[in-house]
Every structure is written in structure tokens, then in C-alpha cells.
Scaffold this active site. Sequence first.
Site, PDB file in Angstrom:
ATOM      1  N   SER A  46     -52.548 -10.700 -52.663  1.00 18.76           N
ATOM      2  CA  SER A  46     -53.657 -10.028 -51.973  1.00 18.76           C
ATOM      3  C   SER A  46     -54.065 -10.869 -50.777  1.00 18.76           C
ATOM      4  O   SER A  46     -53.866 -12.095 -50.770  1.00 18.76           O
ATOM      5  CB  SER A  46     -54.837  -9.908 -52.943  1.00 18.76           C
TER       6      SER A  46
ATOM      7  N   TYR B  33     -61.130 -13.561 -58.254  1.00 14.03           N
ATOM      8  CA  TYR B  33     -59.848 -12.861 -58.078  1.00 14.03           C
ATOM      9  C   TYR B  33     -58.996 -13.579 -57.034  1.00 14.03           C
ATOM     10  O   TYR B  33     -57.789 -13.812 -57.234  1.00 14.03           O
ATOM     11  CB  TYR B  33     -60.158 -11.423 -57.657  1.00 14.03           C
TER      12      TYR B  33
HETATM   13  N1  LIG Z   1     -55.326  -1.618 -54.519  1.00 12.60           N
HETATM   14  C1  LIG Z   1     -55.475  -2.517 -53.563  1.00 12.60           C
HETATM   15  O1  LIG Z   1     -56.146  -2.276 -52.544  1.00 12.60           O
HETATM   16  C2  LIG Z   1     -54.816  -3.870 -53.697  1.00 12.60           C
HETATM   17  C3  LIG Z   1     -54.937  -4.770 -52.639  1.00 12.60           C
HETATM   18  C4  LIG Z   1     -54.337  -6.012 -52.740  1.00 12.60           C
HETATM   19  C5  LIG Z   1     -53.616  -6.334 -53.874  1.00 12.60           C
HETATM   20  N2  LIG Z   1     -53.519  -5.455 -54.918  1.00 12.60           N
HETATM   21  C6  LIG Z   1     -52.731  -5.854 -56.089  1.00 12.60           C
HETATM   22  O2  LIG Z   1     -51.803  -4.819 -56.354  1.00 12.60           O
HETATM   23  C7  LIG Z   1     -51.453  -4.838 -57.750  1.00 12.60           C
HETATM   24  C8  LIG Z   1     -51.562  -3.439 -58.336  1.00 12.60           C
HETATM   25  O3  LIG Z   1     -52.933  -3.051 -58.253  1.00 12.60           O
HETATM   26  P1  LIG Z   1     -53.380  -1.534 -58.193  1.00 12.60           P
HETATM   27  O4  LIG Z   1     -54.356  -1.424 -57.116  1.00 12.60           O
HETATM   28  O5  LIG Z   1     -52.166  -0.654 -58.217  1.00 12.60           O
HETATM   29  O6  LIG Z   1     -54.177  -1.445 -59.584  1.00 12.60           O
HETATM   30  P2  LIG Z   1     -54.355  -0.260 -60.652  1.00 12.60           P
HETATM   31  O7  LIG Z   1     -54.142   1.068 -60.036  1.00 12.60           O
HETATM   32  O8  LIG Z   1     -55.660  -0.562 -61.300  1.00 12.60           O
HETATM   33  O9  LIG Z   1     -53.152  -0.526 -61.676  1.00 12.60           O
HETATM   34  C9  LIG Z   1     -53.110  -1.671 -62.455  1.00 12.60           C
HETATM   35  C10 LIG Z   1     -52.019  -1.515 -63.491  1.00 12.60           C
HETATM   36  O10 LIG Z   1     -51.942  -2.725 -64.278  1.00 12.60           O
HETATM   37  C11 LIG Z   1     -52.207  -2.415 -65.656  1.00 12.60           C
HETATM   38  N3  LIG Z   1     -52.873  -3.583 -66.228  1.00 12.60           N
HETATM   39  C12 LIG Z   1     -54.062  -4.111 -65.886  1.00 12.60           C
HETATM   40  N4  LIG Z   1     -54.331  -5.192 -66.635  1.00 12.60           N
HETATM   41  C13 LIG Z   1     -53.275  -5.357 -67.476  1.00 12.60           C
HETATM   42  C14 LIG Z   1     -52.957  -6.288 -68.473  1.00 12.60           C
HETATM   43  N5  LIG Z   1     -53.798  -7.283 -68.793  1.00 12.60           N
HETATM   44  N6  LIG Z   1     -51.768  -6.174 -69.133  1.00 12.60           N
HETATM   45  C15 LIG Z   1     -50.899  -5.175 -68.829  1.00 12.60           C
HETATM   46  N7  LIG Z   1     -51.164  -4.258 -67.870  1.00 12.60           N
HETATM   47  C16 LIG Z   1     -52.337  -4.340 -67.219  1.00 12.60           C
HETATM   48  C17 LIG Z   1     -53.037  -1.131 -65.609  1.00 12.60           C
HETATM   49  O11 LIG Z   1     -52.998  -0.363 -66.806  1.00 12.60           O
HETATM   50  P3  LIG Z   1     -54.044  -0.635 -68.013  1.00 12.60           P
HETATM   51  O12 LIG Z   1     -55.407  -0.740 -67.397  1.00 12.60           O
HETATM   52  O13 LIG Z   1     -53.878   0.508 -68.942  1.00 12.60           O
HETATM   53  O14 LIG Z   1     -53.598  -1.936 -68.631  1.00 12.60           O
HETATM   54  C18 LIG Z   1     -52.291  -0.401 -64.493  1.00 12.60           C
HETATM   55  O15 LIG Z   1     -51.052   0.095 -64.961  1.00 12.60           O
HETATM   56  C19 LIG Z   1     -52.372  -5.865 -58.402  1.00 12.60           C
HETATM   57  O16 LIG Z   1     -51.704  -7.093 -58.553  1.00 12.60           O
HETATM   58  C20 LIG Z   1     -53.506  -6.008 -57.370  1.00 12.60           C
HETATM   59  O17 LIG Z   1     -54.131  -7.253 -57.484  1.00 12.60           O
HETATM   60  C21 LIG Z   1     -54.105  -4.218 -54.844  1.00 12.60           C
END
Ligand SMILES: NC(=O)c1ccc[n+]([C@@H]2O[C@H](COP(=O)([O-])OP(=O)(O)OC[C@H]3O[C@@H](n4cnc5c(N)ncnc54)[C@H](OP(=O)(O)O)[C@@H]3O)[C@@H](O)[C@H]2O)c1
Length: 227
Positions: free
Chosen positions: A132, A145
Site C-alpha cells: 500500500s 496498517y
Molecule cells: N482497496 C484498496 O484501496 C487498497 C489499497 C492499497 C492496498 N490494498 C491491499 O490490497 C489487498 C486486498 O485488499 P482489498 O481491498 O481487495 O480487500 P477486501 O475486498 O476486503 O478483501 C480482503 C480479502 O482477504 C480476506 N481476508 C481478510 N483477512 C483474512 C485473514 N485473516 N485470513 C484469510 N483471509 C482474510 C477477505 O475475506 P474474509 O474477510 O472472509 O476473510 C477477503 O477475501 C490487501 O492487502 C490490502 O491491504 C487495498
Amino acid sequence: MPTAIITGASTGLGRALASDLSAGGWRLVVDARTATELYDAAAPWPRATDIPGDVTSEDHRVELVAAAGDRLDLLVLNASSLGQAPLPPLAEYRLDELRAVLETNTVAPLRLVQLALPALRAAAGAVLAISSDAAVEGYPGWGGYGASKAALEQLVRVLAAEEPGLRAYSVDPGDLRTRMHAAAYPGEDISDRPEPETAVPALRRLIDGGLPSGRYAARDLLAEAGT
Ligand SMILES: NC(=O)c1ccc[n+]([C@@H]2O[C@H](COP(=O)([O-])OP(=O)(O)OC[C@H]3O[C@@H](n4cnc5c(N)ncnc54)[C@H](OP(=O)(O)O)[C@@H]3O)[C@@H](O)[C@H]2O)c1
């Protein structure tokens, strides 16, 4: 047939990447904590092994890596915790919450790498850690975070030096319209943020291309590719 483990593949960026790799013929091992969502997401992926569980559980991590077999081409460290929300200033950050964020975002990814190393070495594979901009910027509220992602990036940097036969990447995917992003901005309209699918071509450049190990930003990779 190449094999990938993708954590957190039931929704958001993990799901978008898993769909793309599956369409490209990859065999997948995927997880998420919420079993029903994981099963629904993985239903269209013909060569997917879906294993519900929490990346902070050692038994679950062992199961994920065992399911991949002796050769692993790609380990995607995507599952992540935002931590306390609404995002608090460091002055109010609960230490138990910080420990939990580090456990999910930093300790669990390292342990998965440790367990997967023999299979990654056998395939001269790649580790792709989803990071991130909060790892390198001082955004108010993002201290817990951001610290966990900064530590994750440093682990990947050292891994790259220690394992020259592998490729080790961390990548900032940019703001994406996902559940985590909505949780970070409660009550805000995030419909102007791009869909997670838009970042996948950048991740595929790292997965498929010969780019050296290092830290990348999706927007730069997309700009270079002219997309
Ligand atoms: N969205 C953004 O703007 C953004 C920006 C920068 C970086 N990121 C990074 O991108 C990545 C994906 O994020 P996203 O935005 O796609 O998030 P998301 O839509 O909330 O998806 C997160 C996924 O991880 C799973 N998860 C969460 N905690 C877990 C755990 N302890 N064990 C196993 N699975 C787990 C969730 O399912 P469950 O809740 O059912 O476990 C879900 O499948 C992350 O690393 C995030 O930090 C996102």
C-alpha cells in the site's frame, strides 16, 4: 500447469486476480475466512482448491501450502487487516489491535513464505506481496496498517536478496473500490475509486514478465504498459 496460492481470494483484489489467473489456465489454492463467500467466488474456477481459514492460524497455513504440492510458481500475500476502524491516530491506537494487524499483515505472510520456500525454489517461483502507499506515506490514521505494510515490504526486500533464485515483489495496487477501502472511509461515497480488476494487468506484468525483484506501484506499471 502453473500453480498459485492466493490469500484473501473471496472478494476484492484477490478475487479479481484469481479469476484472471484461472482464465489463464492456472491451478489455484485460495482462502478467506468466510467459507460461503469463498465457495461462491471459487465456483467458476475449474482448477481451484478452496480452503476456508484465517492466515493467522498455523494449521491453516500448513494446509494451504500442502495443497499446492511440491512446485509453487506464485505465492500472493493478499489477505490483510485494516485494523481499528475508523482509523485512529497513533495517540489512541490500541496495542492489542496493533499486534493483531501485524500478525495478519506481516507475521502470517512471512510464515507462509517460510512454509512455501521449498516448493517456490523448486519452481523458481515468485512471491507477490500486496502492499500500500500507506507503507511509505505518513497519512494520519494509517499508522498501524502502514507500519505492518512497511514491515512486509522490508521482509520482501530481504527475501529477494537471500533468495536470488526467486522473484520477490511488493506492489502498491492504488486505491480500489473494495470492502476494505469502504471500511477505511466509513460513510464516504467511494464509487469514484477504480474496480479491483483495473489493477490486475499491473499484477500480471509482475507475474508474467521478467521484471527484477523490488517494490512497484500498479499505476507506474500500467502507465509503462500504456493501459
Ligand atoms: N482497496 C484498496 O484501496 C487498497 C489499497 C492499497 C492496498 N490494498 C491491499 O490490497 C489487498 C486486498 O485488499 P482489498 O481491498 O481487495 O480487500 P477486501 O475486498 O476486503 O478483501 C480482503 C480479502 O482477504 C480476506 N481476508 C481478510 N483477512 C483474512 C485473514 N485473516 N485470513 C484469510 N483471509 C482474510 C477477505 O475475506 P474474509 O474477510 O472472509 O476473510 C477477503 O477475501 C490487501 O492487502 C490490502 O491491504 C487495498
